[in-house]
Design a protein around this motif. Structure first.
Motif, PDB file in Angstrom:
ATOM      1  N   GLU A   1       0.824  -1.214   0.000  1.00 38.81           N
ATOM      2  CA  GLU A   1       0.000   0.000   0.000  1.00 38.81           C
ATOM      3  C   GLU A   1       0.854   1.258   0.000  1.00 38.81           C
ATOM      4  O   GLU A   1       0.532   2.242  -0.666  1.00 38.81           O
ATOM      5  N   THR A   2       1.932   1.242   0.759  1.00 37.17           N
ATOM      6  CA  THR A   2       2.790   2.425   0.844  1.00 37.17           C
ATOM      7  C   THR A   2       4.022   2.323  -0.060  1.00 37.17           C
ATOM      8  O   THR A   2       4.706   3.313  -0.279  1.00 37.17           O
ATOM      9  N   GLY A   3       4.279   1.119  -0.553  1.00 39.13           N
ATOM     10  CA  GLY A   3       5.477   0.911  -1.371  1.00 39.13           C
ATOM     11  C   GLY A   3       6.750   0.772  -0.552  1.00 39.13           C
ATOM     12  O   GLY A   3       7.854   0.744  -1.099  1.00 39.13           O
ATOM     13  N   GLU A   4       6.616   0.656   0.786  1.00 39.12           N
ATOM     14  CA  GLU A   4       7.776   0.524   1.653  1.00 39.12           C
ATOM     15  C   GLU A   4       8.530  -0.778   1.353  1.00 39.12           C
ATOM     16  O   GLU A   4       7.919  -1.841   1.238  1.00 39.12           O
ATOM     17  N   THR A   5       9.837  -0.658   1.207  1.00 38.30           N
ATOM     18  CA  THR A   5      10.662  -1.836   0.925  1.00 38.30           C
ATOM     19  C   THR A   5      11.573  -2.147   2.103  1.00 38.30           C
ATOM     20  O   THR A   5      11.845  -1.282   2.934  1.00 38.30           O
ATOM     21  N   ARG A   6      12.040  -3.387   2.163  1.00 37.62           N
ATOM     22  CA  ARG A   6      13.002  -3.821   3.162  1.00 37.62           C
ATOM     23  C   ARG A   6      14.101  -4.619   2.460  1.00 37.62           C
ATOM     24  O   ARG A   6      13.804  -5.503   1.638  1.00 37.62           O
TER      25      ARG A   6
END
Length: 607
Positions: free
Chosen positions: A193-198
């Protein structure tokens, strides 16, 4: 140590400063060091040449040659450590990669001169015994001189060695950088949803999360990310191991393991005793893993549960702590053993010698690197605020203290093997854990003990699986290139052999061969058993300290100071131990066994 749910370091992350080494690649100091290296390389061409023997007796020539070797190695290692430190915190920085490459070119010339030195040394071999017995200055370099003659007997022709070193830059080392870069940059979308990557490094740190769903998700995403890169990483592993096998075979080694033993300065008898004792201890570790599963309310642990925090209530020792709080905790416990050890750790923190937190482009894991000319060290970690991170920080500060102890010695005596390199780190780690346990409430003590057992399980059980895997890998690589599927199958077999019923066989980690950068060191195979050696030797030293603390800090300091002057068997004999006897290793493992029994009893009480 008070809990700190939102460490201030997340706003102002502690990062190391390298300015006291060199202010930058374009600085006058760095450029002068490069010029000094070029001058030392040119000087070594003359000193290490057979022509240098003309008009000199062997003793005078050898003294001059040793002096030159010390100066050359110190200058090069200071520069290379700086370049690697810059690269490891910014693997995408083209300038860092360029400077590392330039120093690897210089390393080719250094290796050429090392070969020239050994060949000239061979010409005066008949005089060596008498020189070492009669010349006090040279007798201090007995190990270096003897090892140089041994290496000379393994050398190819100068032209072939030159070619091998040159090809290593575009072969073994290039493959190693590929794995390192992938490990630092490979990522997955954590929140669509936010496009946050790890990154995979960040995902691995989530193995400490209290929420099993989070741990499972991170594990699933991490293994999927490595699978997406398996073709590239398996090519790197095949390249590195193929390169190593070819060179070691041509140099006359029966196996790559034989070369690793030589580098570790231990005998095969020592290794067999160590591995035998580790294998004997596996049932005890499986008992610990079963007890942990009981506490967590699980029928059996999955791979992603290995580092799960215990659900212990009423503990002052919470999961999340800030870096500064962890550092103060370590320093205060170091002070109970030695003012010098505590002062070193305090200096490392206050002078920004530690790069603490994970970030994109930074390599995973932790290491300590020394700068022989500067007399300083730097520590890289990926601190996330859990108990194991505190243990890791104490471990790396132990390495730093070892560097501190030998900082005034000649560079050749600052060069100690992997086996002995782990001694100070394990001792420091144990010192912090044991001293902390004495002062903690029952719940906090259980958490810290479990953290210690996590580490011991990694160093004994997981290291043994890595030893099995690499032994099989080197055997098969001599015959063919291995596919990702074959590598995963071998890794799973090795993990099942060591973890046994302690872990769910359907939820292991098939890509640990891709995760661990140690497999990708072309000049340093079997970077696994030295950790077990260091753990158990460190525990033996700690046991001696507990039995007789009077004067021990100075005795300990002397042991560390001699790690570059004596081989492991000689050094440990001087300390009163026989490392070729399996009972020595059993004594170290008995300490861990006692912790396991205490943990199991506590686990039963929590039911």
């Amino acid at each position: 140590m008070e809990p700190q749910d939102t460490p201030s370091e997340t706003v102002h992350p502690p990062r190391w400063s390298l300015d006291s080494i060199y202010p930058g690649y374009k600085s006058r100091e760095y450029k002068q060091a490069l010029l000094k290296l070029a001058e030392k390389l040119k000087e070594s061409e003359e000193v290490f040449s057979p022509a240098a023997l003309e008009g000199l007796n062997p003793g005078d020539w050898l003294e001059k040659a040793v002096e030159t070797a010390n100066s050359l190695r110190g200058t090069f290692e200071n520069l290379y450590a700086y370049a690697y430190a810059r690269y490891s915190t910014a693997t995408r920085d083209p300038e860092a990669l360029k400077e590392l490459g330039e120093l690897e070119k210089a390393e080719l010339k250094l290796k050429q001169q090392e070969i020239a030195f050994r060949n000239t040394l061979k010409l005066v071999e008949s005089s060596i015994d008498s020189l070492l017995d009669s010349n006090e200055s040279l007798s201090n370099y007995r190990l270096f001189i003897r090892e140089s003659l041994t290496l000379q007997s393994r050398q190819l022709s100068p032209a072939e060695e030159d070619l091998a070193a040159d090809l290593n830059r575009s072969g073994g080392e290039a493959w190693s950088r590929l794995q390192s870069t992938l490990g630092a940059t490979l990522s997955s979308v954590w929140n669509p949803e936010t496009g946050e990557t790890r990154t995979v490094t960040q995902l691995r740190t989530m193995a400490f999360d209290a929420d099993r769903d989070v741990r499972r998700k991170a594990y699933t995403m991490e293994t999927a990310a490595w699978k997406s890169a398996e073709v590239a990483v398996s090519a790197a592993l095949n390249g590195v191991k193929g390169f190593s096998h070819t060179l070691n075979s041509r140099r006359g080694y029966t196996s790559t393991l034989d070369r690793a033993l030589e580098q570790s300065r231990i005998s095969r008898k020592t290794l067999d005793a160590l591995i035998g004792a580790m294998e004997e201890s596996l049932p005890a570790f499986r008992k610990y893993l079963k007890a942990k599963a009981d506490i967590l309310g699980l029928p059996v642990l999955a791979w992603y549960d290995l580092f799960a925090p215990l659900p212990v209530q009423n503990s002052k020792q919470q999961r999340s702590v800030g870096f500064r709080e962890a550092a103060d905790f370590i320093i205060s416990n170091f002070a109970t053993f030695s003012d010098e050890l505590a002062a070193y750790a305090s200096e490392a923190v206050s002078r920004q010698w530690i790069d603490a937190l994970p970030r994109e482009g930074k390599v995973g894991g932790a290491y300590c690197i020394s700068f022989p000319e500067s007399g300083e060290s730097r520590i890289l970690s990926n601190f996330s605020g859990n108990l194991r991170d505190i243990s890791t920080l104490a471990h790396e500060l132990g390495h730093g203290y070892h560097h501190h102890v030998v900082r005034d010695l000649p560079p050749l005596h600052q060069d100690y093997p992997m086996t002995l390199a782990e001694t100070a780190s394990i001792f420091s780690e144990t010192l912090v854990a044991e001293k902390a346990l004495e002062d903690m409430d029952e719940a906090s003590g259980l958490l810290l003990m479990e953290s210690s057992l996590q580490d011991s399980t990694q160093v004994i059980v997981d290291i043994l699986s890595r030893f099995y895997f690499e032994s099989e890998l080197m055997q098969r690589r001599a015959d063919h290139e291995l596919s990702p599927e074959e590598l995963c199958s071998m890794m799973l077999d090795a993990q099942k052999k060591t973890y046994g019923e302690g872990l769910d066989p359907e939820q292991l980690h098939p890509y640990m061969w891709a995760v661990k950068g140690h497999y990708y060191r072309p000049e340093l195979a079997f970077y696994n058993f030295p950790y077990a050696f260091g753990l158990l030797f460190g525990l033996a030293l700690y046991g001696e300290y507990r039995r007789n603390s009077s004067g021990f800090p100075q005795k300990y300091r002397t042991i560390l100071k001699d790690t570059g002057r004596l081989n492991a068997v000689e050094l440990t004999k001087e300390a009163g131990f026989d490392i070729e006897d399996i009972n020595f290793w059993r004594s170290g493992l008995s300490v861990i066994g006692g912790r396991i029994e205490t943990f199991v009893r506590a686990a039963s009480a929590l039911k």
